[in-house]
Structure formats: C-alpha cells, structure tokens
Motif scaffolding. Structure first.
Motif, PDB file in Angstrom:
ATOM      1  N   ALA A 145       0.803  -1.136  -0.134  1.00 32.88           N
ATOM      2  CA  ALA A 145      -0.226  -0.274   0.007  1.00 32.88           C
ATOM      3  C   ALA A 145       1.024   1.211   0.090  1.00 32.88           C
ATOM      4  O   ALA A 145       0.612   2.228  -0.691  1.00 32.88           O
ATOM      5  CB  ALA A 145      -0.934  -0.170   1.228  1.00 32.88           C
ATOM      6  N   ILE A 146       1.940   0.999   0.686  1.00 35.53           N
ATOM      7  CA  ILE A 146       2.892   2.286   0.589  1.00 35.53           C
ATOM      8  C   ILE A 146       3.418   2.739  -0.711  1.00 35.53           C
ATOM      9  O   ILE A 146       3.558   3.768  -0.832  1.00 35.53           O
ATOM     10  CB  ILE A 146       3.907   2.163   1.793  1.00 35.53           C
ATOM     11  CG1 ILE A 146       3.290   2.101   3.197  1.00 35.53           C
ATOM     12  CG2 ILE A 146       5.180   3.212   1.815  1.00 35.53           C
ATOM     13  CD1 ILE A 146       4.191   1.824   4.015  1.00 35.53           C
ATOM     14  N   PHE A 147       3.997   1.734  -1.358  1.00 35.09           N
ATOM     15  CA  PHE A 147       4.498   1.794  -2.544  1.00 35.09           C
ATOM     16  C   PHE A 147       3.342   2.446  -3.532  1.00 35.09           C
ATOM     17  O   PHE A 147       3.636   3.348  -4.638  1.00 35.09           O
ATOM     18  CB  PHE A 147       5.152   0.449  -3.200  1.00 35.09           C
ATOM     19  CG  PHE A 147       6.282   0.089  -2.480  1.00 35.09           C
ATOM     20  CD1 PHE A 147       7.589   0.731  -2.649  1.00 35.09           C
ATOM     21  CD2 PHE A 147       6.338  -1.194  -1.947  1.00 35.09           C
ATOM     22  CE1 PHE A 147       8.725   0.410  -2.047  1.00 35.09           C
ATOM     23  CE2 PHE A 147       7.642  -1.595  -1.228  1.00 35.09           C
ATOM     24  CZ  PHE A 147       8.829  -0.656  -1.571  1.00 35.09           C
ATOM     25  N   ARG A 148       2.260   1.946  -3.349  1.00 34.44           N
ATOM     26  CA  ARG A 148       1.228   2.349  -4.194  1.00 34.44           C
ATOM     27  C   ARG A 148       0.730   3.807  -4.002  1.00 34.44           C
ATOM     28  O   ARG A 148       0.485   4.473  -4.721  1.00 34.44           O
ATOM     29  CB  ARG A 148      -0.084   1.454  -4.206  1.00 34.44           C
ATOM     30  CG  ARG A 148      -0.070   0.282  -4.610  1.00 34.44           C
ATOM     31  CD  ARG A 148      -0.948  -1.116  -4.495  1.00 34.44           C
ATOM     32  NE  ARG A 148      -0.694  -2.084  -5.125  1.00 34.44           N
ATOM     33  CZ  ARG A 148      -1.540  -2.435  -6.171  1.00 34.44           C
ATOM     34  NH1 ARG A 148      -2.346  -1.669  -6.629  1.00 34.44           N
ATOM     35  NH2 ARG A 148      -1.366  -3.619  -6.969  1.00 34.44           N
ATOM     36  N   LEU A 149       0.528   4.004  -2.758  1.00 30.95           N
ATOM     37  CA  LEU A 149       0.670   5.553  -2.502  1.00 30.95           C
ATOM     38  C   LEU A 149       1.628   6.431  -2.956  1.00 30.95           C
ATOM     39  O   LEU A 149       1.281   7.460  -3.617  1.00 30.95           O
ATOM     40  CB  LEU A 149       0.530   5.873  -0.821  1.00 30.95           C
ATOM     41  CG  LEU A 149      -0.968   5.568  -0.201  1.00 30.95           C
ATOM     42  CD1 LEU A 149      -0.716   5.915   1.222  1.00 30.95           C
ATOM     43  CD2 LEU A 149      -1.976   6.783  -0.734  1.00 30.95           C
ATOM     44  N   ALA A 150       2.865   5.889  -2.904  1.00 34.66           N
ATOM     45  CA  ALA A 150       3.811   6.644  -3.245  1.00 34.66           C
ATOM     46  C   ALA A 150       3.698   6.839  -4.868  1.00 34.66           C
ATOM     47  O   ALA A 150       4.325   8.017  -5.204  1.00 34.66           O
ATOM     48  CB  ALA A 150       5.286   5.904  -2.967  1.00 34.66           C
TER      49      ALA A 150
END
Lengths: 356, 191
Positions: free
Chosen positions: A11-16
């Motif tokens: 999720a963090i990568f996708r948000l980034a």
C-alpha cells in the motif's frame, strides 16, 4: 468490491506511486511557468527590470508613456498587393487608423526635448474584425538583437542611488561587451531631434513576412515617410516640455498630415532576425499608400489610450519573422498592458487628473 | 434514460462519455501547460503558443457543450456505496466544478481578448466576433480571473487524478475502470 485493497507495505508503494504522478505533473507545470528558475527571462521579469530603472507611473504604458492620440485613415494604392494578400493592401482600400505619437521613457510628464527618438504606433481597422497593429520608431535600427541583451542594457542603465543617474562605467562596459550595439550608437551620435512628430519617418525595425495570393513569403520591413520636410528642434522648443504635442495640434489645425507607407523588400541573405542590422539602402522600396492623420486627442481619454500596440497583431497576409526582439516586444507589451489596465481598474479616476 | 446505450451493469460511463473524457483530458492539460508557458516566455514560443491556445480553447468549449449533452443523455454510474459521505460529496462537487471551469475558461478567455480590443483570431483570416465590448476595467477583471481559475482548474485536475488513482491502486474498486476499459472485463461488480 472486486478485489481486496492492498496490504502494507504494498500500500505504501502504491500511495507513493500516486504521489509521484502528481508531483511530476505539478513540477512540470512549475517548470513551464518559469517558477523553478528565478533567472528565466519572462515578460514579467523584463517589465520588473524596466520598472526597477524607472519607477512606476501607475496606469501608464511602461515605456513610451508620454504621447498623443491621433486618428485618420490609410488609403492603399494597391502597389503592395502583389507581395501581401492582406486586405489592407487592396487597390483603393481605405481603412480607419487609430495612432499614437510618443516619446520613449516611462514618465508621462517627461520633457519632449530629452529623448532623441519619437515613436508612431498605428492600428489599422480592417474588414472582418481583422486588425494590423504596428509600433514604429524614428530610428534606423534597434540597439540589441536579443531580449537577453536588452535586459542587460536595462540593468546597466539602472540609476545609481547616489547620483540618480546611470553609472557611465556600467553603460560603457555593456556597450563594450555588445558590439551589435555599434550601428545604433553610431546613429545616436549624429541623430538630430525633429521639431515635430509630423516631419520625421518611423520604422518597424523588425522584419515581417508578407504572404502573397499564392502563399509565397516575402521578408519585409516597413516604415512611414512624412510629406512634411524635416526641420530640427529649435532652441525655443527645448524650453517647452510639451512642444511636440502642441506643435502637432497647430499643424493639424492647418490641415491633415500625411506619411507614405514604405515597404522595403529583403533580398536573400539580408538579416531578418536581427533588428540591429539595417538592410542595404538600394533594396526595393514600395510606396504602398498614404497614412493621413487629421485629428489629435489627449492620451488621457483619447481612443489610443486603451490600445496595446502589440506588433504581432497582424491580419492574414502579414506574419511575424523569427526576430527575437519582435517576439519579446509582443510579450512585454502584453505584460505592460496587463499592469496598466489593472492599475486603471483599481483607480479609474487616476487619468482624470490634469496632466501637463 | 436510454437502455440501448446504458452498459449492461449500469456501472460504466458510456462510450461517448469515455471518449470525450480522455480527449478533453489531453486537450485541457495541454491547454493549461500552453497557457502557463506562453505567458512565461519572451521568445518566439510566446506567439506560437498563443496561436495554438485560442483555437484549442474554442475546441474545448465546443466539446464541453457536447459533453454536457452526453452527460444529460446517458446514465452516469453510481459511486460505490462503501465510500464515506464526505468523499461522495467531494466527488460530486469537484465534478461539477470541473464542468463549470471547462465551460467558463474558454468563455472568459474569449471575453477577455474581446474586452482588450484585440481581434479574436483563431487562424490567419479567421476571427470570432467580440463577446463583450472593449473595456479595460472588464479586461483587468477577466485577465485576473483567467489566471486564477486556470490554477484552480489545474489543482482540481491533480486532485481528480489522485482520487482516480486512489480508486484504481488502493481501493481497487470499479471507479477507474468505469472510465477506461469498462468494468465488464473484470467480472461482476461490487454489489
């Protein structure tokens, strides 16, 4: 829902990734807006530099602030019609013109005796909502060939806080570093100030393209040549800060003033992107018709007041050249117009005050 | 509502709406960059970009009118029910604001050029009639509005894009697909 939301750390990568997409777009926008490079030469920064030299006279043009409106007409004799399909050159075509005769400088109360240059701007009102605007100067060439050099010239002309005058050493250093200014300086040394707005010729300085009926391009410069014979500014005139407008009104009381619109046609190899270089004197010159001025009005409330004489407002059949000074004039005049109209809107009665 | 044009699940934007959306997305983003770039340069790009800006703006205006018709004629998919109320409200508001701006910006531009007394030139020899009479006071107000509404529109587009990508990559619901390939390819919806 068709699929489960991702779990960290995906999720963090996708948000980034979302943040990155937005950041790239926002940065690109900031880049094209010139926000990332404070040294970028924009119309805004060019006018800022001009204002730093001269101060602000709210509601007035940032340059050539002092002038007088004139109205009249242009009558084409058809001789330029072979070079340009612009309707203004049709044989016998008569179009109304709104003009402005002015002196350079930012001060609407400057003395007419000071500057060596006079300027003549014209708006030709053509059929079908078309317009031709031109801003001409009574000099043969421009001082520099690029807007960057023009900004340097403005910076070198900045008044010294001690003396209130430009530092002569800085100016000398600028001209030393810019040999392209030589033709202008040579002219300035010998230039004689005219006794009238009406007895001197004015030049477009920049080159333009004429497009003929077959779509062929002809590089030209244009100017207007007065019928009234030249006479120099007199000693008595030097004492009168407004002699140019008063003299013009007196002349017009005696009758209309006329100029011939002269089109100079380039030959292959003539510089079309450098306003510091005159074309050889033997180039073909076409007398395209007569500009007649029959009345003058104060610039405080006259018809020229709200006109931006942007030299790239052209009818079909006339196009700009690749002269960088031409583009810069267009862009800078627009910014000057934006600023003075904003000032006018904020204080609409400012111009009602008596001006000398 | 027109059954023939409604998608099988009623969850996709109609094909005309999707085509208009993506064509106009490209045009409007290009328009914003052209506008920002042309007022930031004294080079020959200034005139070149203005000569693109004006006809492109009128094209966007015409397409925006068509798009309003499409929006009215074809059903619009509902947002997923799991969304919090504030997000549904934000979506609704931002979409109407986007419509308002894509209509208003070209009209303000046209009126602004008219108020300045400039010819409204779309191409050499092709000029539109002035939309308003010449007035520098009006020009000053419209010029100001054109800049700030353009920045508002760009910010809104970034927000819209961020929300769309959030649906596609984080929530992984049907919202993004309803404007792209459609939700049918992905099987039954979230009901």
């Amino acid at each position: 829902m068709s699929r489960q939301p991702p779990r960290p750390p995906r999720a963090i990568f996708r948000l980034a990734a979302i943040g990155l997409v937005i950041a790239i777009l926002a940065t690109a926008f900031a880049y094209v807006s010139g926000w990332l490079d404070p040294g970028w030469l924009t119309p805004d920064s060019l006018i800022d530099t001009l204002e730093a030299d001269t101060g602000i006279h709210a509601g007035y043009r940032r340059n050539h602030a002092k002038g007088i409106c004139v109205t009249g007409e242009f009558e084409s004799n058809g001789q330029a019609a072979a070079l340009s399909r612009a309707s203004v050159f049709d044989p016998g075509r008569r179009v109304p013109v709104i003009g402005r005769l002015a002196i350079p400088g930012p001060d609407p109360n400057a003395s007419d005796a000071m500057p060596p240059v006079r300027s003549f701007a014209l708006l030709f009102r053509l059929p079908d909502n078309e317009q031709w605007r031109t801003a001409m100067n009574a000099m043969p060439v421009f001082s520099v060939s690029t807007p960057e050099a023009f900004r340097e010239q403005l910076e070198a002309s900045q008044p010294d806080p001690q003396t209130g005058k430009p530092d002569p050493d800085k100016l000398a250093a600028f001209f030393q570093a810019h040999p392209e200014t030589k033709p202008f300086l040579a002219w300035a040394k010998t230039a004689r100030r005219s006794s009238s707005y009406a007895n001197i010729g004015y030049n477009s300085l920049n080159a333009f393209r004429f497009i003929d009926d077959d779509g062929n391009t002809h590089f030209v410069r244009w100017g207007v040549e007065p019928e009234a014979p030249f006479s120099p500014m007199t000693e008595a005139q030097k004492q009168d800060p407004d002699f140019l407008s008063q003299e013009l009104r007196q002349r017009l009381a005696d009758g209309p003033q006329r100029w011939h619109l002269i089109i100079t046609v380039a030959e292959p190899g003539d510089p079309t992107d450098d306003a510091t270089l005159a074309w050889p004197a033997e180039r073909r010159r076409i007398d395209a018709g007569i500009v007649t001025v029959d009345s003058a009005q104060s610039q405080v409330d006259g018809p020229c007041r709200d006109i931006n004489y942007d030299p790239l407002i052209l009818p079909d059949g006339i196009e700009g050249s690749d002269d960088p000074i031409l583009s810069a004039r267009s862009a800078a005049y627009s910014e000057s117009f934006n600023r003075r109209t904003r000032e006018q809107a904020e204080a609409p009665n400012r111009h009602q005050e008596p001006q000398s | 509502m027109n059954e023939r044009h409604a998608s099988r699940h009623g969850q996709d934007f109609s094909i005309p709406a999707r085509l208009l959306h993506w064509a106009m997305a490209v045009m409007i983003i290009a328009m914003l960059f052209i506008g920002a770039g042309m007022v930031a340069t004294v080079s020959e790009r200034h005139a070149l970009l203005i000569s693109i800006h004006k006809p492109l703006g009128i094209a966007i205006l015409l397409l925006a009118i068509v798009r309003l018709g499409v929006r009215w004629r074809y059903p619009t998919p509902e947002l997923p029910r799991h969304l919090p109320a504030w997000q549904r409200l934000a979506a609704r508001l931002s979409h109407w604001l986007l419509y308002a701006l894509m209509l208003a910006m070209p009209l303000i531009g046209w009126a602004m050029v008219s108020a300045a007394g400039y010819p409204v030139t779309l191409a050499p020899g092709i000029t539109l009639p002035p939309l308003v009479p010449t007035s520098v006071t009006l020009y000053a107000a419209l010029r100001f509005a054109h800049t700030w509404l353009a920045l508002t529109l760009f910010a809104l587009i970034l927000l819209h894009l961020a929300a769309a990508l959030y649906h596609a990559w984080m929530l992984r619901d049907d919202v993004f697909a309803s404007m792209t390939s459609g939700t049918r390819r992905r099987g039954p919806g979230s009901e």
